[in-house]
Design an enzyme around this catalytic site. Structure first.
Site, PDB file in Angstrom:
ATOM      1  N   ASN A   1      13.543   2.807 -89.509  1.00 53.62           N
ATOM      2  CA  ASN A   1      14.044   2.377 -88.201  1.00 53.62           C
ATOM      3  C   ASN A   1      13.493   3.189 -87.038  1.00 53.62           C
ATOM      4  OD1 ASN A   1      16.273   1.365 -86.219  1.00 53.62           O
ATOM      5  ND2 ASN A   1      16.607   3.583 -86.344  1.00 53.62           N
TER       6      ASN A   1
ATOM      7  N   SER B   1      10.129  -5.822 -84.334  1.00 54.10           N
ATOM      8  CA  SER B   1      10.670  -6.258 -83.039  1.00 54.10           C
ATOM      9  C   SER B   1      10.223  -7.684 -82.759  1.00 54.10           C
ATOM     10  CB  SER B   1      10.140  -5.334 -81.942  1.00 54.10           C
ATOM     11  OG  SER B   1      10.412  -5.892 -80.671  1.00 54.10           O
TER      12      SER B   1
ATOM     13  N   TYR C   1       3.028  -1.221 -78.192  1.00 54.63           N
ATOM     14  CA  TYR C   1       4.280  -1.397 -78.928  1.00 54.63           C
ATOM     15  C   TYR C   1       4.211  -2.685 -79.763  1.00 54.63           C
ATOM     16  CZ  TYR C   1       9.354  -1.858 -79.721  1.00 54.63           C
ATOM     17  OH  TYR C   1      10.595  -1.979 -80.291  1.00 54.63           O
ATOM     18  N   ALA C   2       3.759  -3.763 -79.141  1.00 52.94           N
ATOM     19  CA  ALA C   2       3.661  -5.049 -79.854  1.00 52.94           C
ATOM     20  C   ALA C   2       2.726  -4.928 -81.051  1.00 52.94           C
ATOM     21  CB  ALA C   2       3.168  -6.136 -78.895  1.00 52.94           C
ATOM     22  N   ALA C   3       1.579  -4.246 -80.832  1.00 53.23           N
ATOM     23  CA  ALA C   3       0.615  -4.081 -81.932  1.00 53.23           C
ATOM     24  C   ALA C   3       1.230  -3.249 -83.056  1.00 53.23           C
ATOM     25  CB  ALA C   3      -0.655  -3.412 -81.409  1.00 53.23           C
ATOM     26  N   SER C   4       1.961  -2.207 -82.673  1.00 58.63           N
ATOM     27  CA  SER C   4       2.559  -1.330 -83.700  1.00 58.63           C
ATOM     28  C   SER C   4       3.606  -2.087 -84.511  1.00 58.63           C
ATOM     29  CB  SER C   4       3.166  -0.079 -83.056  1.00 58.63           C
ATOM     30  OG  SER C   4       4.376  -0.390 -82.373  1.00 58.63           O
TER      31      SER C   4
ATOM     32  N   ILE D   1      18.533  -5.089 -77.629  1.00 57.40           N
ATOM     33  CA  ILE D   1      19.747  -4.463 -78.182  1.00 57.40           C
ATOM     34  C   ILE D   1      20.129  -3.277 -77.288  1.00 57.40           C
ATOM     35  CG2 ILE D   1      20.781  -3.440 -80.248  1.00 57.40           C
ATOM     36  CD1 ILE D   1      19.680  -6.335 -80.693  1.00 57.40           C
TER      37      ILE D   1
HETATM   38  N1  LIG Z   1      16.788  -1.552 -78.619  1.00 61.67           N
HETATM   39  C1  LIG Z   1      16.061  -2.650 -78.688  1.00 61.67           C
HETATM   40  O1  LIG Z   1      16.198  -3.555 -77.845  1.00 61.67           O
HETATM   41  C2  LIG Z   1      15.082  -2.856 -79.818  1.00 61.67           C
HETATM   42  C3  LIG Z   1      14.486  -4.112 -79.930  1.00 61.67           C
HETATM   43  C4  LIG Z   1      13.577  -4.342 -80.959  1.00 61.67           C
HETATM   44  C5  LIG Z   1      13.288  -3.334 -81.864  1.00 61.67           C
HETATM   45  N2  LIG Z   1      13.880  -2.106 -81.722  1.00 61.67           N
HETATM   46  C6  LIG Z   1      13.513  -1.086 -82.693  1.00 61.67           C
HETATM   47  O2  LIG Z   1      14.683  -0.548 -83.284  1.00 61.67           O
HETATM   48  C7  LIG Z   1      14.429   0.782 -83.730  1.00 61.67           C
HETATM   49  C8  LIG Z   1      15.541   1.679 -83.221  1.00 61.67           C
HETATM   50  O3  LIG Z   1      15.503   1.677 -81.811  1.00 61.67           O
HETATM   51  P1  LIG Z   1      16.764   1.969 -80.886  1.00 61.67           P
HETATM   52  O4  LIG Z   1      16.861   0.875 -79.926  1.00 61.67           O
HETATM   53  O5  LIG Z   1      17.933   2.351 -81.684  1.00 61.67           O
HETATM   54  O6  LIG Z   1      16.156   3.211 -80.067  1.00 61.67           O
HETATM   55  P2  LIG Z   1      16.704   4.659 -79.715  1.00 61.67           P
HETATM   56  O7  LIG Z   1      18.144   4.600 -79.376  1.00 61.67           O
HETATM   57  O8  LIG Z   1      15.729   5.189 -78.719  1.00 61.67           O
HETATM   58  O9  LIG Z   1      16.551   5.456 -81.096  1.00 61.67           O
HETATM   59  C9  LIG Z   1      15.286   5.756 -81.624  1.00 61.67           C
HETATM   60  C10 LIG Z   1      15.472   6.582 -82.873  1.00 61.67           C
HETATM   61  O10 LIG Z   1      14.176   6.879 -83.408  1.00 61.67           O
HETATM   62  C11 LIG Z   1      14.074   8.282 -83.611  1.00 61.67           C
HETATM   63  N3  LIG Z   1      12.700   8.732 -83.440  1.00 61.67           N
HETATM   64  C12 LIG Z   1      11.853   8.481 -82.420  1.00 61.67           C
HETATM   65  N4  LIG Z   1      10.692   9.108 -82.614  1.00 61.67           N
HETATM   66  C13 LIG Z   1      10.795   9.776 -83.798  1.00 61.67           C
HETATM   67  C14 LIG Z   1       9.932  10.609 -84.547  1.00 61.67           C
HETATM   68  N5  LIG Z   1       8.685  10.898 -84.136  1.00 61.67           N
HETATM   69  N6  LIG Z   1      10.377  11.111 -85.719  1.00 61.67           N
HETATM   70  C15 LIG Z   1      11.627  10.832 -86.166  1.00 61.67           C
HETATM   71  N7  LIG Z   1      12.494  10.065 -85.496  1.00 61.67           N
HETATM   72  C16 LIG Z   1      12.085   9.534 -84.327  1.00 61.67           C
HETATM   73  C17 LIG Z   1      14.997   8.888 -82.565  1.00 61.67           C
HETATM   74  O11 LIG Z   1      15.409  10.175 -83.004  1.00 61.67           O
HETATM   75  P3  LIG Z   1      15.198  11.567 -82.200  1.00 61.67           P
HETATM   76  O12 LIG Z   1      14.698  11.241 -80.836  1.00 61.67           O
HETATM   77  O13 LIG Z   1      16.573  12.183 -82.228  1.00 61.67           O
HETATM   78  O14 LIG Z   1      14.201  12.298 -83.055  1.00 61.67           O
HETATM   79  C18 LIG Z   1      16.159   7.906 -82.588  1.00 61.67           C
HETATM   80  O15 LIG Z   1      17.038   8.218 -83.641  1.00 61.67           O
HETATM   81  C19 LIG Z   1      13.038   1.143 -83.193  1.00 61.67           C
HETATM   82  O16 LIG Z   1      12.093   1.009 -84.213  1.00 61.67           O
HETATM   83  C20 LIG Z   1      12.807   0.110 -82.106  1.00 61.67           C
HETATM   84  O17 LIG Z   1      11.446  -0.112 -81.877  1.00 61.67           O
HETATM   85  C21 LIG Z   1      14.779  -1.846 -80.724  1.00 61.67           C
END
Ligand SMILES: NC(=O)c1ccc[n+]([C@@H]2O[C@H](COP(=O)([O-])OP(=O)(O)OC[C@H]3O[C@@H](n4cnc5c(N)ncnc54)[C@H](OP(=O)(O)O)[C@@H]3O)[C@@H](O)[C@H]2O)c1
Length: 247
Positions: free
Chosen positions: A90, A142, A155-158, A188
């Site tokens: 995640n 995503s 981001y889209a590519a990843s 979200i």
């Molecule tokens: N929110 C949305 O609208 C949305 C939509 C589509 C997809 N997503 C995807 O859902 C996932 C979770 O996102 P979220 O919305 O919950 O975002 P978030 O609240 O920003 O949380 C991101 C999480 O990823 C961790 N993280 C980031 N970089 C890291 C690294 N280098 N090593 C280890 N942990 C890392 C952060 O932990 P620390 O910073 O504490 O290390 C945090 O726990 C992501 O993959 C995101 O792309 C989110």
């Protein structure tokens, strides 16, 4: 208790979708391993998981953008838990930049954090799961990985890479009793979207058929279902959780 007796490792568990997933997995009976970069950031969600009281809770700090850190974390999980039933990839970052403004550093960080980590963690986890002849992996991609978006090229590519990796791993690992799926959230309510200006947010919201942004718990419940034996005949799927934004 659909994850009773299972060990579930959730990355990016310090907040947002990962935190909600750790809590939902614990409520569903799993022993939970929480990872993010710092132990300090993981203590509050770990305390919430402990309060649910359904099993052991482990904190394993890891920087998913660093292959050595992934290796060390995997060894720790293996040593501490002995097995792994569920991996939720995640952790992720969002960096906005128009195509002409993308820096090498941004490209490197986003691909390493969002894509390479998923491949590396699936590699390590699947070796262990193959020996067990069972396991479930859920990757978090995503909606943008399917549709693309202005200002979100990297981001889209990843996230598109995560979709390809999910389908390929599902094909390879099915014979070993391992299912691999992904969820594709839309918008979200987490820290990740906190910086979206309100005018853009309103415009985005108007394209969501259910008329509202999603809650992290609404993603967590689908991840938990996919991780459980209730989804025993589901693999290689990308499940949209977007309120009908993309239909
Ligand atoms: N929110 C949305 O609208 C949305 C939509 C589509 C997809 N997503 C995807 O859902 C996932 C979770 O996102 P979220 O919305 O919950 O975002 P978030 O609240 O920003 O949380 C991101 C999480 O990823 C961790 N993280 C980031 N970089 C890291 C690294 N280098 N090593 C280890 N942990 C890392 C952060 O932990 P620390 O910073 O504490 O290390 C945090 O726990 C992501 O993959 C995101 O792309 C989110």
């Amino acid at each position: 208790m659909i994850l009773a007796d299972k060990i579930a490792w959730i990355t990016g568990a310090s907040r947002g979708i990962g935190r909600a997933t750790a809590l939902e997995a614990a409520r569903s009976g799993a022993a939970v391993v929480l990872s993010a970069r710092s132990r300090e950031a993981l203590e509050p969600p770990a305390e919430e998981v402990r309060a649910i009281g359904n099993g052991p809770v482990h904190i394993v700090p890891m920087d998913v953008s660093d292959p050595q850190s992934i290796k060390a974390a995997f060894h720790e999980v293996h040593k501490t838990c002995g097995r792994l039933d569920v991996l939720v990839n995640n952790a992720g970052v969002l960096k906005e930049a128009l195509i002409g403004m993308i820096s090498d550093a941004q490209l490197d960080e986003v691909m390493r954090t969002n894509s390479y980590s998923v491949i590396r963690l699936m590699q390590s986890a699947s070796r262990l799961m193959m020996r067990q002849k069972s396991g479930a992996i859920v990757n978090v991609t995503s909606l943008i990985g399917r549709t693309g978006n202005e200002g979100n090229l990297i981001y889209a590519a990843s996230k598109a890479a995560v979709i390809g990796a999910t389908k390929s791993a599902a094909r390879e690992l099915a014979a070993h009793g391992i299912r691999v799926n992904a969820v594709a959230p839309g918008i979200i309510k987490t820290d990740m979207i906190a910086d979206i200006p309100s005018a853009k947010m309103q415009q985005l919201q108007s394209s969501i058929k259910l008329g509202r942004v999603g809650e992290p718990e609404e993603v967590a419940r689908v991840i938990t279902f996919l991780a459980s034996d209730l989804a025993s005949y589901v693999t290689g799927q990308i499940i949209g959780i977007d309120g009908g934004m993309w239909v």
